[in-house]
Design a protein around this motif. Structure first.
Motif: not given
Length: 226
Positions: A48-53, A58-62, A156-160
């Protein structure tokens, strides 16, 4: 309407014997299959992968979601009977355990009162130019899954950061209902079949086709049933 998007990407029935295939010296094509091998069920696991936007900024990361704490509390309730171990310590709070991790490090959720393995062996190598330890962590990951532990990575995500989970048991239903209770007030929740996409464009579908998501990208509403 909220501009926060929460995505739960699932991969079910992944073959466990493929997880650390690159670390195995034996070529499986050279093995002769026996009747016993044929009759033996293939062990599987779920990922499972948990992520958010945050579409507004325009920020990306859970962890960029305004309801991140509520989301983690929902996951805590799904695994309320599990103990959370990191390399350093046992934590009573799921969120505190996540905050204690560096990117690439691991939480073990388990029924055991103590965790006997070296959790650092499960950590990811975050140097994208060096894959020398891939077989090492995949072997440790496979062992942990086989022993019925749930393995959670901070990635790691783009912004968090995001979270990735591995479990021998399919725990989708355990997580679904606590997370569903957070819609529609906290975020829009999309449940995504990971087999339906493999491109970055699909991963960020909410930036270009939110109102008509691709096939296999299902929005969860309060009335949604499994």
């Amino acid at each position: 309407m909220t501009t926060d998007i929460f995505k739960l990407i699932f991969h079910h029935d992944q073959r466990l014997d493929k997880l650390d295939q690159e670390s195995t010296r034996e070529n499986p094509k050279k093995r002769e299959s026996s009747l016993q091998d044929f009759m033996k069920p293939d062990p599987t696991y779920s990922r499972f992968y948990f992520t958010g936007t945050d579409l507004n900024d325009e920020r990306f990361g859970l962890n960029v979601l305004s309801s991140y704490k509520e989301l983690i509390s929902a996951l805590e309730s799904a695994f309320h009977d599990k103990r959370a171990f990191t390399q350093k310590s046992e934590f009573s709070s799921f969120r505190q355990a996540i905050e204690d991790l560096n990117i690439g490090e691991t939480i073990i959720l388990t029924d055991e009162t103590e965790f006997r393995y070296n959790i650092s062996e499960l950590h990811l190598n975050n140097n994208s130019n060096d894959n020398s330890n891939n077989s090492h962590y995949k072997g440790a990951l496979r062992k942990a899954i086989e022993d019925d532990h749930i393995v959670l990575y901070k990635v790691q995500s783009k912004d968090g950061f995001d979270l990735q989970m591995f479990s021998k048991k399919n725990v989708y239903r355990d997580m679904f209902f606590p997370l569903q209770k957070l819609v529609p007030g906290h975020f829009r929740f999309f449940s995504i079949n990971g087999k339906k996409f493999n491109t970055e464009r699909h991963f960020y579908f909410e930036t270009w086709t939110l109102d008509r998501p691709p096939h296999g990208f299902e929005e969860v509403h309060p009335e949604t049933v499994l």
